[in-house]
Design a protein around this motif. Structure first.
Motif, PDB file in Angstrom:
ATOM      1  N   LEU A  38      89.895  42.734   2.568  1.00  0.00           N
ATOM      2  CA  LEU A  38      90.402  41.968   1.177  1.00  0.00           C
ATOM      3  C   LEU A  38      89.550  42.068   0.239  1.00  0.00           C
ATOM      4  O   LEU A  38      88.141  42.300   0.398  1.00  0.00           O
ATOM      5  N   SER A  39      89.449  42.191  -0.648  1.00  0.00           N
ATOM      6  CA  SER A  39      88.823  42.712  -2.516  1.00  0.00           C
ATOM      7  C   SER A  39      87.559  40.871  -2.252  1.00  0.00           C
ATOM      8  O   SER A  39      88.544  40.047  -1.587  1.00  0.00           O
ATOM      9  N   GLY A  40      86.902  40.908  -3.138  1.00  0.00           N
ATOM     10  CA  GLY A  40      85.811  40.195  -3.281  1.00  0.00           C
ATOM     11  C   GLY A  40      86.810  38.952  -3.603  1.00  0.00           C
ATOM     12  O   GLY A  40      86.528  37.627  -3.716  1.00  0.00           O
ATOM     13  N   GLY A  41      87.514  39.218  -4.858  1.00  0.00           N
ATOM     14  CA  GLY A  41      88.537  38.436  -5.686  1.00  0.00           C
ATOM     15  C   GLY A  41      89.564  37.210  -4.834  1.00  0.00           C
ATOM     16  O   GLY A  41      89.444  35.618  -4.241  1.00  0.00           O
ATOM     17  N   GLN A  42      89.920  38.821  -3.578  1.00  0.00           N
ATOM     18  CA  GLN A  42      91.193  38.105  -2.903  1.00  0.00           C
ATOM     19  C   GLN A  42      90.505  37.014  -1.665  1.00  0.00           C
ATOM     20  O   GLN A  42      91.213  35.720  -1.335  1.00  0.00           O
ATOM     21  N   ARG A  43      88.842  37.449  -0.688  1.00  0.00           N
ATOM     22  CA  ARG A  43      88.568  37.010  -0.062  1.00  0.00           C
ATOM     23  C   ARG A  43      88.807  35.395  -0.425  1.00  0.00           C
ATOM     24  O   ARG A  43      87.853  34.338   0.267  1.00  0.00           O
ATOM     25  N   GLN A  44      88.246  35.671  -1.556  1.00  0.00           N
ATOM     26  CA  GLN A  44      87.667  33.568  -2.237  1.00  0.00           C
ATOM     27  C   GLN A  44      88.964  33.104  -2.352  1.00  0.00           C
ATOM     28  O   GLN A  44      89.709  31.332  -2.514  1.00  0.00           O
ATOM     29  N   GLN A  45      89.944  33.489  -3.061  1.00  0.00           N
ATOM     30  CA  GLN A  45      90.937  33.227  -2.724  1.00  0.00           C
ATOM     31  C   GLN A  45      91.781  32.144  -1.591  1.00  0.00           C
ATOM     32  O   GLN A  45      92.410  31.457  -0.928  1.00  0.00           O
ATOM     33  N   VAL A  46      91.502  33.175  -0.525  1.00  0.00           N
ATOM     34  CA  VAL A  46      91.314  32.707   0.759  1.00  0.00           C
ATOM     35  C   VAL A  46      90.951  31.455   1.184  1.00  0.00           C
ATOM     36  O   VAL A  46      91.381  30.804   2.215  1.00  0.00           O
ATOM     37  N   ALA A  47      89.536  31.823   0.923  1.00  0.00           N
ATOM     38  CA  ALA A  47      88.488  30.400   1.370  1.00  0.00           C
ATOM     39  C   ALA A  47      89.152  29.127   0.621  1.00  0.00           C
ATOM     40  O   ALA A  47      88.928  28.171   1.047  1.00  0.00           O
ATOM     41  N   VAL A  48      89.466  29.649  -0.567  1.00  0.00           N
ATOM     42  CA  VAL A  48      90.120  28.188  -1.797  1.00  0.00           C
ATOM     43  C   VAL A  48      91.831  27.569  -0.408  1.00  0.00           C
ATOM     44  O   VAL A  48      91.478  26.705  -0.350  1.00  0.00           O
ATOM     45  N   GLY A  49      92.025  28.649  -0.227  1.00  0.00           N
ATOM     46  CA  GLY A  49      93.168  28.068   0.460  1.00  0.00           C
ATOM     47  C   GLY A  49      93.766  27.508   1.368  1.00  0.00           C
ATOM     48  O   GLY A  49      94.187  26.863   1.737  1.00  0.00           O
ATOM     49  N   ARG A  50      92.517  27.719   2.187  1.00  0.00           N
ATOM     50  CA  ARG A  50      91.966  27.218   3.976  1.00  0.00           C
ATOM     51  C   ARG A  50      91.469  25.953   3.233  1.00  0.00           C
ATOM     52  O   ARG A  50      91.914  25.150   4.152  1.00  0.00           O
ATOM     53  N   ALA A  51      90.875  25.624   2.508  1.00  0.00           N
ATOM     54  CA  ALA A  51      90.185  24.338   2.204  1.00  0.00           C
ATOM     55  C   ALA A  51      91.372  23.452   1.593  1.00  0.00           C
ATOM     56  O   ALA A  51      91.680  22.208   2.156  1.00  0.00           O
ATOM     57  N   LEU A  52      92.118  23.921   0.988  1.00  0.00           N
ATOM     58  CA  LEU A  52      93.813  23.252   0.495  1.00  0.00           C
ATOM     59  C   LEU A  52      94.743  23.080   1.511  1.00  0.00           C
ATOM     60  O   LEU A  52      95.251  21.753   1.308  1.00  0.00           O
ATOM     61  N   MET A  53      94.427  23.478   2.880  1.00  0.00           N
ATOM     62  CA  MET A  53      95.462  23.525   3.810  1.00  0.00           C
ATOM     63  C   MET A  53      94.977  22.333   4.846  1.00  0.00           C
ATOM     64  O   MET A  53      95.607  21.217   5.402  1.00  0.00           O
ATOM     65  N   THR A  54      93.949  21.056   3.950  1.00  0.00           N
ATOM     66  CA  THR A  54      93.357  20.033   4.775  1.00  0.00           C
ATOM     67  C   THR A  54      94.539  19.314   3.475  1.00  0.00           C
ATOM     68  O   THR A  54      94.452  18.009   4.209  1.00  0.00           O
ATOM     69  N   GLN A  55      94.866  19.346   2.874  1.00  0.00           N
ATOM     70  CA  GLN A  55      95.445  18.487   1.201  1.00  0.00           C
ATOM     71  C   GLN A  55      94.337  17.356   1.141  1.00  0.00           C
ATOM     72  O   GLN A  55      94.692  16.535   0.889  1.00  0.00           O
ATOM     73  N   PRO A  56      93.134  18.024   0.819  1.00  0.00           N
ATOM     74  CA  PRO A  56      92.049  17.876   0.423  1.00  0.00           C
ATOM     75  C   PRO A  56      92.701  16.693  -1.151  1.00  0.00           C
ATOM     76  O   PRO A  56      93.068  17.037  -1.477  1.00  0.00           O
ATOM     77  N   GLN A  57      91.672  15.346  -1.331  1.00  0.00           N
ATOM     78  CA  GLN A  57      91.332  14.252  -2.044  1.00  0.00           C
ATOM     79  C   GLN A  57      91.013  15.361  -3.740  1.00  0.00           C
ATOM     80  O   GLN A  57      90.721  15.084  -4.633  1.00  0.00           O
ATOM     81  N   VAL A  58      89.232  15.903  -3.604  1.00  0.00           N
ATOM     82  CA  VAL A  58      88.413  16.594  -3.574  1.00  0.00           C
ATOM     83  C   VAL A  58      87.998  17.937  -2.935  1.00  0.00           C
ATOM     84  O   VAL A  58      88.017  18.385  -2.156  1.00  0.00           O
ATOM     85  N   LEU A  59      88.030  18.945  -3.922  1.00  0.00           N
ATOM     86  CA  LEU A  59      87.933  20.092  -3.303  1.00  0.00           C
ATOM     87  C   LEU A  59      85.993  20.560  -4.240  1.00  0.00           C
ATOM     88  O   LEU A  59      86.166  21.020  -5.379  1.00  0.00           O
ATOM     89  N   MET A  60      85.055  21.368  -3.846  1.00  0.00           N
ATOM     90  CA  MET A  60      84.149  21.681  -4.396  1.00  0.00           C
ATOM     91  C   MET A  60      83.773  22.782  -3.466  1.00  0.00           C
ATOM     92  O   MET A  60      83.997  23.463  -2.519  1.00  0.00           O
TER      93      MET A  60
END
Length: 237
Positions: free
Chosen positions: A138-160
């Motif tokens: 994927l492009s750099g921006g799309q890879r960042q979306q994957v990284a953020v999406g993966r962190a959201l999969m834990t259902q966090p209360q805080v996203l860093m």
């Protein structure tokens, strides 16, 4: 006064047996807020966030989440308590598909993750289209979306997020910031380190300007953007 939802208070510390990088540094964010850490290179911005996440020794000060002290907890334990962290680099599994990356993000969960995955795909529609593609293609921006999406999969209360827009085009940066605002509107707290200080402060409820591991300026994003000294020293006038 009650604590903010997450606070690293008067943190002094560094890596291993090395010198202190942070000096009585305080960083905090409330529910559904976006807090941004900015400052010159070498100011300790990423170090401050890693201290909040338990990735270096806090020799004095404390970290509290939802009123509970977590200073001694490992990063893994903090994830279990509701903290998600997206590092600047090496933040995806390149050989795995987009969907496999998201599944890996839900490793601590024992419930049905399909609803959360749909929420991630709604937030980042391009990932739904490319869900069977290797993330490394994927492009750099799309890879960042994957990284953020993966962190959201834990259902966090805080996203860093550590430098989420590093190396992406201005158009992609604006789109990522729009998605970050959407995440905050769901009640998730966002703590973000950013080199693009002006753009980051424009979306920030709170801003922290660090210099040499210390708090130099603290205020709302709007107030810091309007501060002549902050503008002159850190925003190019």
């Amino acid at each position: 006064m009650a604590d903010p939802f997450l606070i690293g208070e008067a943190m002094t510390g560094g890596y291993g047996k090395g010198p202190d990088i942070l000096h009585e540094c305080t960083i905090a964010v409330d529910k559904g807020e976006i807090a941004v850490i900015v400052g010159p290179n070498g100011a300790g911005k990423s170090t401050a966030m890693k201290a909040v996440f338990g990735m270096l020794d806090v020799r004095s000060g404390a970290v509290r989440l939802d009123g509970r002290e977590i200073t001694a907890l490992s990063p893994q334990d903090r994830v279990a308590r509701g903290m998600g962290f997206v590092p600047q680099t090496s933040n995806i599994f390149g050989a795995m598909s987009v969907e496999e990356n998201l599944e890996m993000g839900a490793f601590i969960r024992r419930d049905d993750i399909r609803g959360t995955m749909e929420q991630v795909y709604d937030l980042f529609p391009i990932l739904r289209d490319k869900r069977h593609q290797a993330a490394g293609e994927l492009s750099g921006g799309q890879r960042q979306q994957v990284a953020v999406g993966r962190a959201l999969m834990t259902q966090p209360q805080v996203l860093m997020l550590d430098e989420p827009t590093a190396g992406v085009s201005p158009i992609v940066m604006d789109e990522l910031f729009d998605r970050i605002i959407e995440v905050a509107r769901t009640g998730i707290s966002i703590l973000m380190v950013e080199q693009n200080a002006r753009q980051a402060l424009e979306i920030a409820d709170k801003g922290y300007v660090l210099v040499q591991g210390r708090n130099a300026h603290t205020g709302s994003g709007k107030d810091l953007l309007a501060d002549p000294e902050v503008r002159r020293s850190f925003l190019g006038g």
